[in-house]
Design a protein around this motif. Structure first.
Motif, PDB file in Angstrom:
ATOM      1  N   TRP A 193       9.000  -3.284  -2.314  1.00 34.82           N
ATOM      2  CA  TRP A 193       8.979  -3.541  -0.819  1.00 34.82           C
ATOM      3  C   TRP A 193      10.460  -3.247  -0.545  1.00 34.82           C
ATOM      4  O   TRP A 193      10.888  -2.739   0.427  1.00 34.82           O
ATOM      5  CB  TRP A 193       8.272  -4.912  -0.506  1.00 34.82           C
ATOM      6  CG  TRP A 193       8.647  -5.326   0.911  1.00 34.82           C
ATOM      7  CD1 TRP A 193       7.756  -5.010   1.791  1.00 34.82           C
ATOM      8  CD2 TRP A 193       9.660  -5.884   1.612  1.00 34.82           C
ATOM      9  NE1 TRP A 193       8.062  -5.434   3.311  1.00 34.82           N
ATOM     10  CE2 TRP A 193       9.353  -5.831   3.002  1.00 34.82           C
ATOM     11  CE3 TRP A 193      10.933  -6.299   0.900  1.00 34.82           C
ATOM     12  CZ2 TRP A 193      10.393  -6.491   4.061  1.00 34.82           C
ATOM     13  CZ3 TRP A 193      11.822  -6.878   1.863  1.00 34.82           C
ATOM     14  CH2 TRP A 193      11.659  -6.916   3.350  1.00 34.82           C
ATOM     15  N   TYR A 238      -5.766   0.372  -0.329  1.00 33.50           N
ATOM     16  CA  TYR A 238      -4.817  -0.050   0.663  1.00 33.50           C
ATOM     17  C   TYR A 238      -5.422  -1.006   1.738  1.00 33.50           C
ATOM     18  O   TYR A 238      -6.747  -0.517   2.194  1.00 33.50           O
ATOM     19  CB  TYR A 238      -4.059   1.177   1.392  1.00 33.50           C
ATOM     20  CG  TYR A 238      -2.944   1.569   0.264  1.00 33.50           C
ATOM     21  CD1 TYR A 238      -1.902   0.840   0.100  1.00 33.50           C
ATOM     22  CD2 TYR A 238      -3.103   2.880  -0.254  1.00 33.50           C
ATOM     23  CE1 TYR A 238      -0.486   1.276  -0.852  1.00 33.50           C
ATOM     24  CE2 TYR A 238      -1.916   3.343  -1.066  1.00 33.50           C
ATOM     25  CZ  TYR A 238      -0.858   2.802  -1.335  1.00 33.50           C
ATOM     26  OH  TYR A 238       0.207   3.311  -2.260  1.00 33.50           O
ATOM     27  N   LEU A 248       7.034  -7.894  -8.027  1.00 39.74           N
ATOM     28  CA  LEU A 248       6.883  -7.868  -6.598  1.00 39.74           C
ATOM     29  C   LEU A 248       7.828  -8.959  -6.005  1.00 39.74           C
ATOM     30  O   LEU A 248       7.605 -10.209  -6.653  1.00 39.74           O
ATOM     31  CB  LEU A 248       5.432  -8.049  -6.257  1.00 39.74           C
ATOM     32  CG  LEU A 248       4.635  -6.753  -6.362  1.00 39.74           C
ATOM     33  CD1 LEU A 248       2.901  -7.258  -6.011  1.00 39.74           C
ATOM     34  CD2 LEU A 248       4.989  -5.517  -6.324  1.00 39.74           C
ATOM     35  N   TRP A 262      -0.125  -5.135   1.011  1.00 46.21           N
ATOM     36  CA  TRP A 262      -0.046  -3.500   0.788  1.00 46.21           C
ATOM     37  C   TRP A 262       0.459  -3.186  -0.624  1.00 46.21           C
ATOM     38  O   TRP A 262       0.152  -2.110  -1.029  1.00 46.21           O
ATOM     39  CB  TRP A 262       1.506  -3.051   1.607  1.00 46.21           C
ATOM     40  CG  TRP A 262       1.512  -1.497   1.462  1.00 46.21           C
ATOM     41  CD1 TRP A 262       2.611  -0.992   0.930  1.00 46.21           C
ATOM     42  CD2 TRP A 262       0.797  -0.619   2.202  1.00 46.21           C
ATOM     43  NE1 TRP A 262       2.256   0.470   1.132  1.00 46.21           N
ATOM     44  CE2 TRP A 262       1.212   0.789   1.947  1.00 46.21           C
ATOM     45  CE3 TRP A 262      -0.431  -0.515   3.059  1.00 46.21           C
ATOM     46  CZ2 TRP A 262       0.907   2.047   2.256  1.00 46.21           C
ATOM     47  CZ3 TRP A 262      -0.799   0.630   3.467  1.00 46.21           C
ATOM     48  CH2 TRP A 262      -0.354   2.120   2.971  1.00 46.21           C
ATOM     49  N   TYR A 263       0.885  -4.022  -1.373  1.00 47.65           N
ATOM     50  CA  TYR A 263       1.034  -3.938  -2.722  1.00 47.65           C
ATOM     51  C   TYR A 263       0.012  -4.478  -3.646  1.00 47.65           C
ATOM     52  O   TYR A 263      -0.335  -4.058  -4.600  1.00 47.65           O
ATOM     53  CB  TYR A 263       2.840  -4.593  -3.214  1.00 47.65           C
ATOM     54  CG  TYR A 263       3.710  -3.862  -2.479  1.00 47.65           C
ATOM     55  CD1 TYR A 263       4.135  -2.641  -2.666  1.00 47.65           C
ATOM     56  CD2 TYR A 263       3.828  -4.383  -1.115  1.00 47.65           C
ATOM     57  CE1 TYR A 263       5.156  -1.823  -2.019  1.00 47.65           C
ATOM     58  CE2 TYR A 263       4.975  -3.751  -0.440  1.00 47.65           C
ATOM     59  CZ  TYR A 263       5.535  -2.407  -0.577  1.00 47.65           C
ATOM     60  OH  TYR A 263       6.364  -1.838   0.059  1.00 47.65           O
ATOM     61  N   ALA A 301       6.911   3.777  -0.631  1.00 44.67           N
ATOM     62  CA  ALA A 301       6.251   2.758  -1.290  1.00 44.67           C
ATOM     63  C   ALA A 301       4.964   2.999  -2.229  1.00 44.67           C
ATOM     64  O   ALA A 301       4.615   2.643  -3.505  1.00 44.67           O
ATOM     65  CB  ALA A 301       5.678   1.583  -0.201  1.00 44.67           C
ATOM     66  N   GLU A 351      10.643  -4.901  -7.340  1.00 50.30           N
ATOM     67  CA  GLU A 351      10.548  -5.187  -5.845  1.00 50.30           C
ATOM     68  C   GLU A 351      10.358  -3.764  -5.043  1.00 50.30           C
ATOM     69  O   GLU A 351      11.209  -3.423  -4.196  1.00 50.30           O
ATOM     70  CB  GLU A 351      11.838  -5.904  -5.233  1.00 50.30           C
ATOM     71  CG  GLU A 351      11.680  -7.175  -5.749  1.00 50.30           C
ATOM     72  CD  GLU A 351      12.760  -8.274  -5.356  1.00 50.30           C
ATOM     73  OE1 GLU A 351      13.893  -7.321  -4.709  1.00 50.30           O
ATOM     74  OE2 GLU A 351      12.833  -9.354  -5.375  1.00 50.30           O
ATOM     75  N   GLU A 394       2.507  -9.334   8.916  1.00 48.44           N
ATOM     76  CA  GLU A 394       3.627  -9.165   8.141  1.00 48.44           C
ATOM     77  C   GLU A 394       3.089  -9.671   6.571  1.00 48.44           C
ATOM     78  O   GLU A 394       3.624  -9.025   5.603  1.00 48.44           O
ATOM     79  CB  GLU A 394       4.667 -10.323   8.623  1.00 48.44           C
ATOM     80  CG  GLU A 394       5.152  -9.880   9.821  1.00 48.44           C
ATOM     81  CD  GLU A 394       6.488 -10.710  10.282  1.00 48.44           C
ATOM     82  OE1 GLU A 394       6.594 -11.695   9.520  1.00 48.44           O
ATOM     83  OE2 GLU A 394       6.805 -10.552  11.269  1.00 48.44           O
ATOM     84  N   ARG A 435       2.065  -6.189   5.060  1.00 48.83           N
ATOM     85  CA  ARG A 435       3.064  -5.230   4.993  1.00 48.83           C
ATOM     86  C   ARG A 435       3.987  -5.707   3.832  1.00 48.83           C
ATOM     87  O   ARG A 435       4.220  -4.780   2.936  1.00 48.83           O
ATOM     88  CB  ARG A 435       4.165  -5.211   6.176  1.00 48.83           C
ATOM     89  CG  ARG A 435       3.522  -4.600   7.418  1.00 48.83           C
ATOM     90  CD  ARG A 435       4.482  -4.724   8.430  1.00 48.83           C
ATOM     91  NE  ARG A 435       4.080  -3.976   9.580  1.00 48.83           N
ATOM     92  CZ  ARG A 435       4.775  -3.844  10.861  1.00 48.83           C
ATOM     93  NH1 ARG A 435       5.547  -4.736  10.988  1.00 48.83           N
ATOM     94  NH2 ARG A 435       3.994  -3.315  11.755  1.00 48.83           N
ATOM     95  N   LEU A 436       3.962  -7.176   3.409  1.00 51.67           N
ATOM     96  CA  LEU A 436       4.759  -7.484   2.327  1.00 51.67           C
ATOM     97  C   LEU A 436       3.898  -7.665   0.960  1.00 51.67           C
ATOM     98  O   LEU A 436       4.498  -7.283   0.086  1.00 51.67           O
ATOM     99  CB  LEU A 436       5.275  -9.037   2.852  1.00 51.67           C
ATOM    100  CG  LEU A 436       6.187  -9.588   1.776  1.00 51.67           C
ATOM    101  CD1 LEU A 436       7.585  -8.806   1.290  1.00 51.67           C
ATOM    102  CD2 LEU A 436       6.488 -11.013   1.751  1.00 51.67           C
ATOM    103  N   VAL A 496      11.164  -0.644   2.172  1.00 48.29           N
ATOM    104  CA  VAL A 496      11.237  -0.925   3.441  1.00 48.29           C
ATOM    105  C   VAL A 496      12.970  -1.353   3.858  1.00 48.29           C
ATOM    106  O   VAL A 496      13.543  -0.822   4.821  1.00 48.29           O
ATOM    107  CB  VAL A 496      10.630  -2.310   3.746  1.00 48.29           C
ATOM    108  CG1 VAL A 496      11.056  -2.813   5.292  1.00 48.29           C
ATOM    109  CG2 VAL A 496       9.470  -2.129   3.668  1.00 48.29           C
TER     110      VAL A 496
END
Ligand code: GBH
Length: 456
Positions: free
Chosen positions: A174, A265, A227, A255-256, A200, A172, A248, A251-252, A178
């Protein structure tokens, strides 16, 4: 002590791996025993007010001192696999420099004990407990930590690589980036969005470089990353809520997933970060997008995005767990379908799924009906995604036993085995009995499909 929750009927493939999961800091205790160095979680827990019940990980489930009994406990569940993590500061106390033989020997016993019981060891290198000495030099925000992690991964692969069934680099990213560096509610407790974005990137980069290095060193174990993912849905159909949900989700998830599987990205999130975007050097995205053998997914709940007043969990009428997270199994099917549609994914492994419920142990019994229903519903949701063509190769319940639930301390219980923290007595809950029965049923389904008489 039977649960009446019906068993999911989907017949999973014969090589599907069923397991339970834990992490080192949450169960081991023995925080400074046998040469272990401090981790950022040891340090973070000492800050006043950050852990709900004021607790820490120094004792936890005393797993370090109860290994043999815990191995028998895992075996009694009838699982194929056990997912655990190595405490980096236990095996290499300052993160670099000398290795700690006593710490390494503990994981020898764990891995050998699993194999002796016919249980596949699934090893995670980093489940958040970075050596404190590396935080002192900048932690994950410092690019030098990337190489420290690669060195650590190489040492672990050399020591255990012929005896484990899977290696996960990070659990994880994130959460570490974060919650650890932007929200500051997890170790190391930093609140800086630019730092979080850089962290990250360094986590992803160190994942790719570690996989490359371990393979180059001849380690042929399946390798991947884990993840924490959820589908993000808008609270209403308004344009503002939909835009918020897209952000969102970026971002969650994107982004990965985008750098791991598309080698770039997401532009909207880079734009959103603006000046706070991370420093990315030439070659970094090539390294991050190294092909992997599996993608681990930790799924607990869906995520609801609202542009206005914060979304109130439960306002849609869905049941909530003790964490206040909505129980919504169809979101897991939806997530898996979406990943397989949008990305060239390797086989997916559900590396964590489960729920916290306020369980009472009365007369040696824990009637955790809510958890059993949660597991049944989510296992069925995985089966449904597979029926629709998504490649899933395993499922791990979070967690084997109640443990240190990070900022929530010991008050939140995710285990299918109850832990009495005064006596350290382990008591399998109704959900554990149900899970074992479900696994036996799966075996019977396989046997009958092969025409093998089962005798019942
Ligand atoms: C995992 O993280 C960890 O890997 C594990 O160590 C931990 O014990 C376990 O989950 C249980 O917490 O508040 O509704 O917006 C879970 C990551 C990130 C999942 C935050 C839920 C918030 C849902 N979590 N997310 S909500």
């Amino acid at each position: 002590f039977a649960s009446h929750v019906p068993l999911p009927t989907h017949r999973f493939p014969a090589d599907f791996r069923w397991g339970v999961a834990t992490s080192a800091f949450q169960i081991e205790g023995a925080a400074d025993v046998d040469g272990k160095g401090p981790s950022i979680w040891d340090t973070f827990c000492r800050r006043p007010g950050v852990i709900a019940d004021g607790s820490d990980g120094t004792v936890a489930c005393e797993h370090y001192h109860r290994l043999d009994a815990d191995l028998d406990l895992i075996a009694s569940l009838g699982v194929d696999a056990y997912r655990f993590s190595i405490a980096w500061p236990r095996v290499r106390p300052t993160g670099a420099g000398d290795w700690n033989e006593a710490g390494l020997a503990f994981y020898d016993r764990l891995i050998d004990g699993l194999n002796a019981r016919g249980i596949q060891p699934h090893l995670t290198l980093n489940h958040w407990d970075l050596p404190e000495a590396l935080q002192a030099t900048g932690g994950w925000a410092d690019r030098a930590t990337v190489q420290r992690f690669v060195d650590y991964a190489l040492g672990i692969a050399a020591r255990y690589g012929r005896r484990v069934a899977a290696i996960t680099t990070h659990n994880e990213p994130w959460v570490m980036a974060v919650l650890g560096h932007e929200a500051g509610i997890f170790a190391p407790g930093i609140r800086d969005r630019a730092i979080a974005a850089q962290v990250a990137h360094h986590l992803l980069l160190s994942h790719g470089l570690a996989v490359r290095a371990m393979r180059a060193a001849g380690c042929s174990v399946p390798m991947g990353i884990v993840l924490n993912l959820s589908p993000t849905v808008p609270a209403t159909d308004s344009a503002a809520d939909r835009a918020r949900a897209l952000l969102e989700d970026g971002r969650l998830l994107r982004w990965y997933m985008d750098p791991l599987f598309h080698g770039r990205y997401p532009v909207d999130i880079l734009d959103d970060l603006g000046e706070q975007a991370p420093v990315i050097e030439p070659g970094d995205l090539d390294a991050i997008s190294v092909p992997i053998d599996f993608l681990g997914i930790n799924y607990y709940t869906r995520s609801v995005a609202s542009a206005g007043a914060p979304w109130v969990p439960g306002s849609s009428g869905l049941p909530l767990t003790d964490m206040g997270w909505e129980v919504h199994a169809p979101s897991l099917t939806e997530l898996l379908l979406r990943l397989a549609r949008d990305y060239p994914v390797p086989p997916l492994t559900i590396t964590e799924n489960g729920g916290a419920f306020p369980d009472a142990c009365i007369d040696g019994r824990v009637a955790d009906h809510d958890r059993t229903e949660y597991l049944a519903g989510h296992i069925a949701a995985v089966g449904e995604a597979m029926r629709q063509g998504v490649p899933v190769n395993g499922y791990f319940v979070w967690s084997l036993m109640d443990n240190f639930e990070w900022a929530s301390g010991y008050a939140k219980r995710f285990g299918i085995v109850h832990v009495d923290y005064t006596t350290q007595v382990r008591t399998p809950k109704a959900s554990a009995h149900w899970y074992r029965r479900f696994l036996q049923h799966q075996q019977a389904l396989r046997a009958s499909a092969l025409g093998i008489p089962t005798g019942d």
